[in-house]
Motif scaffolding. Structure first.
Motif, PDB file in Angstrom:
ATOM      1  N   PRO B  15      39.395  39.717  10.296  1.00  0.00           N
ATOM      2  CA  PRO B  15      38.065  39.821   9.700  1.00  0.00           C
ATOM      3  C   PRO B  15      38.063  40.454   8.316  1.00  0.00           C
ATOM      4  O   PRO B  15      37.054  40.408   7.617  1.00  0.00           O
ATOM      5  N   SER B  16      39.174  41.041   7.917  1.00  0.00           N
ATOM      6  CA  SER B  16      39.166  41.812   6.680  1.00  0.00           C
ATOM      7  C   SER B  16      40.402  41.452   5.872  1.00  0.00           C
ATOM      8  O   SER B  16      41.213  42.305   5.502  1.00  0.00           O
ATOM      9  N   ILE B  17      40.478  40.179   5.579  1.00  0.00           N
ATOM     10  CA  ILE B  17      41.738  39.637   5.080  1.00  0.00           C
ATOM     11  C   ILE B  17      42.111  40.186   3.706  1.00  0.00           C
ATOM     12  O   ILE B  17      43.284  40.288   3.359  1.00  0.00           O
ATOM     13  N   ASP B  18      41.113  40.598   2.922  1.00  0.00           N
ATOM     14  CA  ASP B  18      41.431  41.047   1.564  1.00  0.00           C
ATOM     15  C   ASP B  18      42.114  42.412   1.548  1.00  0.00           C
ATOM     16  O   ASP B  18      42.570  42.861   0.496  1.00  0.00           O
ATOM     17  N   ARG B  19      42.172  43.086   2.660  1.00  0.00           N
ATOM     18  CA  ARG B  19      42.963  44.307   2.665  1.00  0.00           C
ATOM     19  C   ARG B  19      44.151  44.234   3.634  1.00  0.00           C
ATOM     20  O   ARG B  19      44.747  45.243   3.976  1.00  0.00           O
ATOM     21  N   GLU B  21      47.927  43.476   4.617  1.00  0.00           N
ATOM     22  CA  GLU B  21      49.188  43.570   3.889  1.00  0.00           C
ATOM     23  C   GLU B  21      50.273  42.697   4.513  1.00  0.00           C
ATOM     24  O   GLU B  21      51.109  42.131   3.814  1.00  0.00           O
ATOM     25  N   TYR B  42      38.005  33.188  10.848  1.00  0.00           N
ATOM     26  CA  TYR B  42      36.901  33.883  10.166  1.00  0.00           C
ATOM     27  C   TYR B  42      36.454  33.114   8.927  1.00  0.00           C
ATOM     28  O   TYR B  42      35.276  33.167   8.549  1.00  0.00           O
ATOM     29  N   GLY B  43      37.392  32.396   8.305  1.00  0.00           N
ATOM     30  CA  GLY B  43      37.017  31.594   7.142  1.00  0.00           C
ATOM     31  C   GLY B  43      36.206  30.373   7.536  1.00  0.00           C
ATOM     32  O   GLY B  43      35.270  29.971   6.846  1.00  0.00           O
ATOM     33  N   TYR B  72      43.760  44.795  17.674  1.00  0.00           N
ATOM     34  CA  TYR B  72      42.585  45.683  17.630  1.00  0.00           C
ATOM     35  C   TYR B  72      42.313  46.172  19.035  1.00  0.00           C
ATOM     36  O   TYR B  72      41.992  45.386  19.912  1.00  0.00           O
ATOM     37  N   ARG B 157      51.149  49.693   9.318  1.00  0.00           N
ATOM     38  CA  ARG B 157      50.453  50.395   8.245  1.00  0.00           C
ATOM     39  C   ARG B 157      51.413  50.968   7.200  1.00  0.00           C
ATOM     40  O   ARG B 157      51.016  51.289   6.093  1.00  0.00           O
ATOM     41  N   LEU B 160      54.651  48.033   4.265  1.00  0.00           N
ATOM     42  CA  LEU B 160      54.718  47.707   2.853  1.00  0.00           C
ATOM     43  C   LEU B 160      55.561  48.749   2.116  1.00  0.00           C
ATOM     44  O   LEU B 160      56.505  48.414   1.390  1.00  0.00           O
ATOM     45  N   GLU B 161      55.251  50.031   2.367  1.00  0.00           N
ATOM     46  CA  GLU B 161      55.939  51.106   1.693  1.00  0.00           C
ATOM     47  C   GLU B 161      57.415  51.149   2.082  1.00  0.00           C
ATOM     48  O   GLU B 161      58.271  51.502   1.276  1.00  0.00           O
TER      49      GLU B 161
END
Lengths: 628, 207
Positions: B15-19, B21, B42-43, B72, B157, B160-161
């Motif tokens: 639901p929150s694809i723009d954040r 990673e 969702y799209g 989730y 979470r 990426l790092e």
């Protein structure tokens, strides 16, 4: 002129005083009018001789009343009633006449006089009954319908009665020539015709009423409606009713019956509600006047001479009628309450009885000295009718309904409609959505062309100026579950909302606003919910724009919803600010400042980055913060 | 599976694809793989109104169904749950005459915030991921589908790092390719705990 005005004042004043009081203490308007008549006539002696003439004039109210009744009755419904009409009506008139005739013979009357008495007794008062039915809201119950069938049959049967009475002339009384005169006065056009030609004329006039009503009246009304002159339409409506009444009189038919027929023909017309609204006040005043004249015409000195005899005659006649009605209720298997309604509503005698009495006396079928006495019997029975109705409403209904409430609830089939004022592009969508969900809607618009268009695609819609609260009333706003105001004209929409709110404080009102200021005004006028017509479509297009710019569709949707939520909140704050402004300066300095402030806050809400906390539009899906 | 290579359908739910990673990279990799149909739920349904007929038709046209989502609350994001509730109809997916999904394969590709160590009886999540996915497994079973062990990225979470994403995406490409070429050991894949550690064993040499 002075005399006319002063007596008009006396009649009106008596009604204005007596009717509200009578209604207030639960006696109904009919008794109120009758009492008012007694007050100004026999008791105070304010009015006198003109009462008789006035009564003939007031009888025209019955014509209008039946026209209105016809308007409520679609041809299909009338056809479905035919069995009841002929069966119940025929039996009621036949049995009552026969019984009274028999009693009259037993009391030693001449057989001819007894027969006339029987006929007079059998006719009930359409005016009293229908007026009270409407007031009590029982017109559409099975009992109410049955009573109406009987009344309608009586209206038809009086025509042959008028024909028979001259044949019953008493040989003892000398023919004075009055009879021939009376006959030629009413039947002027057809007096010279023979039987076949007469029948032809009658059929021709009925056909003219039906075909003319169906094909001619609508283009005519549309033409008049297009002029936009309200009084022209009212005049046209009156012309229609008066014209039909005189045509019927000319050919020797009952004018009330003709008007009724015309009403039925127009019941499916888009002008139905407008016609109802226009005729209604005239009818109300004339019917009221009629009751007053009945009250004023009571001759107390006749009553004082032989009170016991007159009372006995009245009660005897009413009992006979009631017994016949009881038999009918059993025969036609009416439910308990409906049977009681039929029994208690119809035992009085009719104003038509006065006419029959006079006519019979003129034709030497009745000794003239009997007329005042019998008139008093008829009047007394009318006085007793409201008491019967009170007994029904106050005693029987609570008693029987307490017994079987379940049955009663099932029978209520008039589902509360939604009234949609204005069926332009906006109202149409609302109407389609509701209709598709089996919601019963009544659509009003004052653009005859629009109504025409709607009717062509099968939407039940009516011509009329929805800003008139009386039109809304005929459209059924009293029982409506909702009012949707979707008319184009801003000021009219506000006026309509205000008026509807004033009269129906608990009716939910939804309104279409054309702009932000209009939205505020609608809210202020009392709309429960208003939507600016362009708002949602513009927002939808804006969402598409975000998507076209590359936003994820779900994100765009979230932003739309966030915008909508923020807009709702700021809208109510702006409204409060707006309503604090003065009439001339609604968009004050403060309002503008708040507007600018809220606009800035809005873009803040939209752009809030997750770096400085949770995005309002996406709170639900924010991942836990990263560990340092 | 009948003639031709197995057809793969990825149902992506975020639901929150723009954040995102990790999932966003997996999505891009999946889209670039030939023979794979990718649906961004969702799209496609921003107002959450799922077109049941269209979704069922998609299921019929594919052999391997992949749910791709961030975990989730030990489950799928709500729209993917809604998808299950609506699309897996009686008479279609299960029950009398409900054989449309018989012998198809269901695979979950998901990311979990917690470390792998948290997903065991001593860990804070008390159960292994495979155990927590039991409702989905039983759903597949009831529909007559084969349920593979999940393909998962734990500790997403911090992936990426810690530079773990590239490797994960590369593995995912390998899984998709093997599935597409029919050289993935489905029987073994049903038994293991999750696919990630066993890729060498599971990808058979293409014959």
């Amino acid at each position: 002129m002075t005399e006319f005005l002063s007596s008009a004042f006396i009649y009106l004043a008596a009604a204005v005083i007596a009717v509200p009081i009578a209604k207030r203490i639960g006696l109904g308007s009919v008794l109120g009018y009758l009492i008012a008549g007694v007050l100004i006539g026999p008791l105070l002696g304010l009015v006198g001789r003109e009462t008789q003439d006035l009564q003939h004039f007031a009888e025209f109210g019955i014509v209008m009343m039946l026209f209105l009744v016809g308007l409520e009755l679609e041809p299909r419904t009338l056809w479905a009633m035919r069995g009841k009409l002929l069966g119940m009506g025929g039996l009621q008139v036949g049995l009552t006449t026969a019984l009274v005739w028999g009693c009259g013979l037993l009391l030693g009357f001449d057989w001819r006089i007894a027969l006339i008495l029987g006929m007079i007794t059998s006719i009930s008062s359409t005016t009293i009954v229908l007026q009270t039915f409407t007031e009590m809201g029982v017109s559409h119950t099975p009992g109410g319908r049955s009573a109406f069938s009987v009344l309608l049959f009586q209206d038809i049967i009086v025509i042959p009665m008028l024909a028979i009475i001259p044949l019953l002339a008493l040989p003892g009384l000398s023919a004075s020539g009055n009879a021939a005169e009376a006959r030629s006065a009413t039947h002027s056009m057809i007096a010279a015709l023979d039987g076949w030609a007469y029948a032809g004329v009658i059929i021709g006039s009925i056909a003219f009423v039906i075909l003319g009503g169906h094909f001619l009246s609508r283009p005519l009304f549309r033409f008049i409606a297009n002029t936009g002159l309200r009084e022209a339409f009212t005049a046209a409506a009156l012309t229609l009713v008066v014209g039909i009444a005189s045509l019927m009189l000319l050919v020797g038919l009952s004018p009330a019956l003709g008007a009724f027929l015309a009403g039925v023909v127009l019941a499916t017309s888009e002008f139905r509600h407008e016609l109802e609204t226009d005729i209604e006040p005239f009818k109300g005043i004339l019917v009221g006047l009629f009751f007053i004249t009945v009250g004023a015409g009571v001759q107390f000195e006749v009553l004082a001479e032989q009170p016991g005899y007159i009372l006995a005659l009245t009660l005897g006649a009413m009992t006979i009628k009631a017994l016949v009605l009881l038999l009918l209720a059993k025969l036609f298997r009416l439910e308990r309450l409906d049977g009681w309604l039929l029994l208690l509503s119809l035992p009085q005698m009719s104003a038509f009885g006065f006419v029959l009495l006079a006519y019979a006396a003129q034709n030497n079928a009745l000794p003239a000295d009997m007329v005042p006495l019998l008139s008093l019997v008829i009047a007394l029975s009318m006085f007793l009718t409201p008491l019967c109705f009170i007994f029904y409403g106050k005693v029987l209904v609570p008693f029987i309904q307490g017994d079987n409430k379940q049955v009663e609830e099932d029978e209520i089939d008039t589902s509360a409609p939604v009234i949609i004022a204005g069926i332009g592009r906006f109202g149409q969508i609302v109407d389609r959505l509701l209709r598709a969900n089996q919601v019963n809607t009544v659509v009003l618009d004052q653009e005859p062309g629009q109504i025409d268009l709607m009717r062509k695609v099968g939407i039940r819609s009516y011509y009329g100026d929805a800003t008139r609260i009386d039109l809304l009333r005929t459209a059924g706003i009293e029982g409506a579950s909702l009012l949707v105001v979707a008319i184009d004209e801003e000021d009219q929409a506000v006026a309509l909302v205000a008026e509807a709110r004033k009269n129906y404080p608990r009716l939910p009102i939804l309104a279409r606003a054309r702009s932000r200021p209009h939205f505020y005004r609608l809210c202020q006028a009392g709309a429960d919910h208003a939507i600016i017509e362009t708002y949602h479509s513009a927002l939808a297009l804006g969402t598409e724009a975000l998507k076209a710019l590359g936003a994820h569709p779900f994100k765009a949707e979230q932003q739309r919803q966030a915008f909508d939520a923020a807009e709702k909140e700021s809208r109510s704050r702006l409204y409060r600010m707006w309503s604090r402004g003065t009439e001339g300066d609604r968009f004050s300095q403060d309002y503008r400042a708040l507007f600018i402030e809220l606009e800035e806050a809005l873009s803040d809400i939209m752009q809030r980055d997750r770096a400085d906390g949770h995005d309002r539009s996406e709170r639900g899906w924010t991942p836990p913060p990263k560990r340092p | 599976m009948d003639e031709g290579p197995p057809r793969i359908l990825i149902l992506f739910a975020h639901p929150s694809i723009d954040r995102s990673e990790v999932n966003v990279e997996l999505l891009a990799a999946s889209r670039a793989t030939p023979g794979v149909t990718v649906v961004d739920l969702y799209g496609e349904y921003p107002q959450l109104q799922i077109d049941i007929d269209r979704e069922q038709q998609r299921l019929l046209e594919h052999d391997i169904i992949i749910f791709m989502f961030p975990l989730y609350w030990y489950s799928t994001p709500s729209l993917l749950k809604e998808w299950q509730d609506l699309v897996l109809e009686y008479g279609f997916a299960y029950g009398e005459g409900g054989t449309a999904l018989q012998d198809k394969v269901l695979l979950c590709s998901l990311t979990a915030g917690g470390a792998e160590t948290a997903y065991c009886s001593q860990g804070s999540n008390q159960f292994t991921l495979r155990e927590l996915l039991r409702p989905l497994e039983q759903t597949a079973t009831l529909c007559g589908m084969r349920f593979l062990a999940p393909f998962v990225l734990f500790g997403s979470r911090s992936a990426l790092e810690e530079g773990r994403i590239d490797c994960h995406v590369r593995d995912w490409r390998r899984v998709l390719q093997a599935l597409h070429e029919g050289c993935f050991d489905l029987a073994q894949a049903e038994k293991v705990d999750h696919l990630n550690d066993h890729l060498d064993r599971l990808t058979l040499e293409s014959a």
